[in-house]
Design a protein around this motif. Structure first.
Motif, PDB file in Angstrom:
ATOM      1  N   ASP A   1     -12.459  18.493 115.430  1.00 47.37           N
ATOM      2  CA  ASP A   1     -12.490  19.875 114.962  1.00 47.37           C
ATOM      3  C   ASP A   1     -13.350  20.758 115.855  1.00 47.37           C
ATOM      4  OD1 ASP A   1     -10.816  19.347 112.837  1.00 47.37           O
ATOM      5  OD2 ASP A   1     -12.438  19.031 111.408  1.00 47.37           O
ATOM      6  N   ASP A   2     -14.251  20.146 116.621  1.00 42.92           N
ATOM      7  CA  ASP A   2     -15.199  20.906 117.432  1.00 42.92           C
ATOM      8  C   ASP A   2     -15.141  20.644 118.927  1.00 42.92           C
ATOM      9  OD1 ASP A   2     -16.457  22.008 115.069  1.00 42.92           O
ATOM     10  OD2 ASP A   2     -17.382  20.037 114.801  1.00 42.92           O
ATOM     11  N   SER A   3     -14.538  19.533 119.342  1.00 38.58           N
ATOM     12  CA  SER A   3     -14.637  19.118 120.741  1.00 38.58           C
ATOM     13  C   SER A   3     -13.349  18.532 121.273  1.00 38.58           C
ATOM     14  CB  SER A   3     -15.724  18.042 120.888  1.00 38.58           C
ATOM     15  OG  SER A   3     -16.961  18.502 120.445  1.00 38.58           O
ATOM     16  N   ILE A   4     -13.255  18.528 122.593  1.00 37.21           N
ATOM     17  CA  ILE A   4     -12.248  17.743 123.296  1.00 37.21           C
ATOM     18  C   ILE A   4     -13.023  16.713 124.106  1.00 37.21           C
ATOM     19  CG2 ILE A   4     -12.123  19.493 125.119  1.00 37.21           C
ATOM     20  CD1 ILE A   4      -9.266  18.448 125.646  1.00 37.21           C
ATOM     21  N   ILE A   5     -12.595  15.465 124.024  1.00 33.47           N
ATOM     22  CA  ILE A   5     -13.336  14.361 124.632  1.00 33.47           C
ATOM     23  C   ILE A   5     -12.388  13.540 125.490  1.00 33.47           C
ATOM     24  CG2 ILE A   5     -14.736  12.322 124.173  1.00 33.47           C
ATOM     25  CD1 ILE A   5     -15.012  13.723 121.229  1.00 33.47           C
ATOM     26  N   PHE A   6     -12.758  13.386 126.756  1.00 36.41           N
ATOM     27  CA  PHE A   6     -12.038  12.495 127.657  1.00 36.41           C
ATOM     28  C   PHE A   6     -12.887  11.248 127.838  1.00 36.41           C
ATOM     29  CE2 PHE A   6      -9.550  15.802 130.435  1.00 36.41           C
ATOM     30  CZ  PHE A   6      -8.808  16.165 129.332  1.00 36.41           C
ATOM     31  N   GLN A   7     -12.313  10.089 127.555  1.00 39.80           N
ATOM     32  CA  GLN A   7     -12.945   8.816 127.888  1.00 39.80           C
ATOM     33  C   GLN A   7     -12.388   8.445 129.256  1.00 39.80           C
ATOM     34  OE1 GLN A   7     -15.270   7.071 125.965  1.00 39.80           O
ATOM     35  NE2 GLN A   7     -15.494   5.894 127.847  1.00 39.80           N
ATOM     36  N   MET A   8     -13.274   8.329 130.222  1.00 39.26           N
ATOM     37  CA  MET A   8     -12.850   8.088 131.593  1.00 39.26           C
ATOM     38  C   MET A   8     -12.733   6.587 131.869  1.00 39.26           C
ATOM     39  SD  MET A   8     -12.560  11.212 132.315  1.00 39.26           S
ATOM     40  CE  MET A   8     -12.225  11.217 134.081  1.00 39.26           C
ATOM     41  N   ALA A   9     -11.900   6.228 132.839  1.00 41.20           N
ATOM     42  CA  ALA A   9     -11.670   4.825 133.177  1.00 41.20           C
ATOM     43  C   ALA A   9     -12.941   4.130 133.644  1.00 41.20           C
ATOM     44  CB  ALA A   9     -10.583   4.722 134.246  1.00 41.20           C
ATOM     45  N   ASP A  10     -13.888   4.887 134.209  1.00 39.63           N
ATOM     46  CA  ASP A  10     -15.128   4.276 134.694  1.00 39.63           C
ATOM     47  C   ASP A  10     -16.207   4.189 133.613  1.00 39.63           C
ATOM     48  OD1 ASP A  10     -16.051   6.891 134.475  1.00 39.63           O
ATOM     49  OD2 ASP A  10     -16.385   7.169 136.622  1.00 39.63           O
ATOM     50  N   GLY A  11     -15.866   4.518 132.367  1.00 39.10           N
ATOM     51  CA  GLY A  11     -16.799   4.372 131.259  1.00 39.10           C
ATOM     52  C   GLY A  11     -17.485   5.656 130.815  1.00 39.10           C
ATOM     53  N   ARG A  12     -17.390   6.716 131.622  1.00 36.51           N
ATOM     54  CA  ARG A  12     -18.010   7.985 131.213  1.00 36.51           C
ATOM     55  C   ARG A  12     -17.224   8.614 130.077  1.00 36.51           C
ATOM     56  NH1 ARG A  12     -17.417  11.669 135.707  1.00 36.51           N
ATOM     57  NH2 ARG A  12     -15.719  10.269 136.216  1.00 36.51           N
ATOM     58  N   ARG A  13     -17.912   9.446 129.338  1.00 41.62           N
ATOM     59  CA  ARG A  13     -17.309  10.234 128.256  1.00 41.62           C
ATOM     60  C   ARG A  13     -17.633  11.690 128.575  1.00 41.62           C
ATOM     61  NH1 ARG A  13     -16.855   9.655 122.172  1.00 41.62           N
ATOM     62  NH2 ARG A  13     -17.595  11.637 121.378  1.00 41.62           N
ATOM     63  N   ILE A  14     -16.614  12.501 128.721  1.00 39.91           N
ATOM     64  CA  ILE A  14     -16.798  13.908 129.059  1.00 39.91           C
ATOM     65  C   ILE A  14     -16.329  14.732 127.866  1.00 39.91           C
ATOM     66  CG2 ILE A  14     -16.200  15.755 130.661  1.00 39.91           C
ATOM     67  CD1 ILE A  14     -15.517  13.503 132.680  1.00 39.91           C
ATOM     68  N   GLU A  15     -17.201  15.614 127.411  1.00 37.74           N
ATOM     69  CA  GLU A  15     -16.920  16.373 126.196  1.00 37.74           C
ATOM     70  C   GLU A  15     -17.131  17.858 126.449  1.00 37.74           C
ATOM     71  OE1 GLU A  15     -18.557  16.446 121.588  1.00 37.74           O
ATOM     72  OE2 GLU A  15     -18.973  14.727 122.879  1.00 37.74           O
ATOM     73  N   ALA A  16     -16.274  18.674 125.862  1.00 37.99           N
ATOM     74  CA  ALA A  16     -16.399  20.128 125.958  1.00 37.99           C
ATOM     75  C   ALA A  16     -16.110  20.723 124.588  1.00 37.99           C
ATOM     76  CB  ALA A  16     -15.418  20.686 126.985  1.00 37.99           C
ATOM     77  N   PRO A  17     -16.676  21.903 124.321  1.00 33.35           N
ATOM     78  CA  PRO A  17     -16.392  22.553 123.038  1.00 33.35           C
ATOM     79  C   PRO A  17     -14.923  22.949 122.941  1.00 33.35           C
ATOM     80  CG  PRO A  17     -17.981  23.831 124.342  1.00 33.35           C
ATOM     81  CD  PRO A  17     -17.566  22.668 125.168  1.00 33.35           C
ATOM     82  N   LEU A  18     -14.350  22.732 121.789  1.00 35.90           N
ATOM     83  CA  LEU A  18     -12.935  23.053 121.587  1.00 35.90           C
ATOM     84  C   LEU A  18     -12.646  24.538 121.772  1.00 35.90           C
ATOM     85  CD1 LEU A  18     -10.193  21.863 120.925  1.00 35.90           C
ATOM     86  CD2 LEU A  18     -10.719  22.164 118.506  1.00 35.90           C
ATOM     87  N   TRP A  19     -13.602  25.410 121.444  1.00 40.72           N
ATOM     88  CA  TRP A  19     -13.351  26.854 121.561  1.00 40.72           C
ATOM     89  C   TRP A  19     -13.087  27.276 123.007  1.00 40.72           C
ATOM     90  CZ3 TRP A  19     -16.296  30.031 124.548  1.00 40.72           C
ATOM     91  CH2 TRP A  19     -17.593  29.639 124.834  1.00 40.72           C
ATOM     92  N   TRP A  20     -13.458  26.436 123.970  1.00 44.60           N
ATOM     93  CA  TRP A  20     -13.165  26.752 125.377  1.00 44.60           C
ATOM     94  C   TRP A  20     -11.661  26.842 125.631  1.00 44.60           C
ATOM     95  CZ3 TRP A  20     -16.532  23.439 129.214  1.00 44.60           C
ATOM     96  CH2 TRP A  20     -17.851  23.910 129.187  1.00 44.60           C
ATOM     97  N   TYR A  21     -10.864  26.208 124.793  1.00 42.21           N
ATOM     98  CA  TYR A  21      -9.415  26.148 124.989  1.00 42.21           C
ATOM     99  C   TYR A  21      -8.715  26.725 123.766  1.00 42.21           C
ATOM    100  CZ  TYR A  21     -11.089  23.241 128.715  1.00 42.21           C
ATOM    101  OH  TYR A  21     -11.768  22.797 129.826  1.00 42.21           O
ATOM    102  N   PRO A  22      -8.531  28.052 123.712  1.00 40.48           N
ATOM    103  CA  PRO A  22      -8.009  28.721 122.509  1.00 40.48           C
ATOM    104  C   PRO A  22      -6.685  28.177 121.987  1.00 40.48           C
ATOM    105  CG  PRO A  22      -8.856  30.344 124.058  1.00 40.48           C
ATOM    106  CD  PRO A  22      -8.884  29.015 124.760  1.00 40.48           C
ATOM    107  N   ARG A  23      -5.751  27.859 122.853  1.00 40.77           N
ATOM    108  CA  ARG A  23      -4.459  27.335 122.360  1.00 40.77           C
ATOM    109  C   ARG A  23      -4.652  26.011 121.645  1.00 40.77           C
ATOM    110  NH1 ARG A  23      -0.963  28.652 127.656  1.00 40.77           N
ATOM    111  NH2 ARG A  23      -2.891  27.848 128.501  1.00 40.77           N
ATOM    112  N   LEU A  24      -5.482  25.162 122.205  1.00 39.64           N
ATOM    113  CA  LEU A  24      -5.751  23.867 121.585  1.00 39.64           C
ATOM    114  C   LEU A  24      -6.543  24.047 120.289  1.00 39.64           C
ATOM    115  CD1 LEU A  24      -5.179  20.890 122.100  1.00 39.64           C
ATOM    116  CD2 LEU A  24      -7.317  20.760 123.383  1.00 39.64           C
ATOM    117  N   ALA A  25      -7.483  24.967 120.285  1.00 38.93           N
ATOM    118  CA  ALA A  25      -8.286  25.236 119.085  1.00 38.93           C
ATOM    119  C   ALA A  25      -7.416  25.745 117.932  1.00 38.93           C
ATOM    120  CB  ALA A  25      -9.389  26.241 119.397  1.00 38.93           C
TER     121      ALA A  25
END
Length: 94
Positions: free
Chosen positions: A20-44
């Motif tokens: 409800d608040d974030s978009i999260i990419f789990q990367m193949a190298d183990g990192r987790r990258i997260e951004a606020p969902l409001w950054w992407y209005p269509r997705l929000a």
């Protein structure tokens, strides 16, 4: 001026999750990258069902939600920054 140099192998997405608040990419190298969902209005604005339809694109470095015409690359999440037209929640509430 600093230039961000990213090795393409660092951009491989293993999975994506949209909360409800974030978009999260789990990367193949183990990192987790997260951004606020409001950054992407269509997705929000999309329904939970539409958000769940994100597919990792063929090169493995981006995710697409074809139904809502939204495509987000791993590089975009790493570099950061809201999409054009994105309004922070505090500002939108005014």
């Amino acid at each position: 001026m600093t230039t961000l140099d990213i090795d393409e192998r660092q951009l491989q997405i293993q999975s994506v999750e949209v909360t409800d608040d974030s978009i999260i990419f789990q990367m193949a190298d183990g990192r987790r990258i997260e951004a606020p969902l409001w950054w992407y209005p269509r997705l929000a604005k999309a329904s939970p069902e539409q958000r769940a339809k994100g597919e990792i694109l063929p090169f493995g470095d981006a995710v697409g939600w074809e139904e809502i015409d939204e495509y987000i690359s791993a590089k975009a999440l790493i570099i950061g920054g809201a999409a054009p037209g994105a309004i922070p929640p505090a500002q939108a509430a005014e």
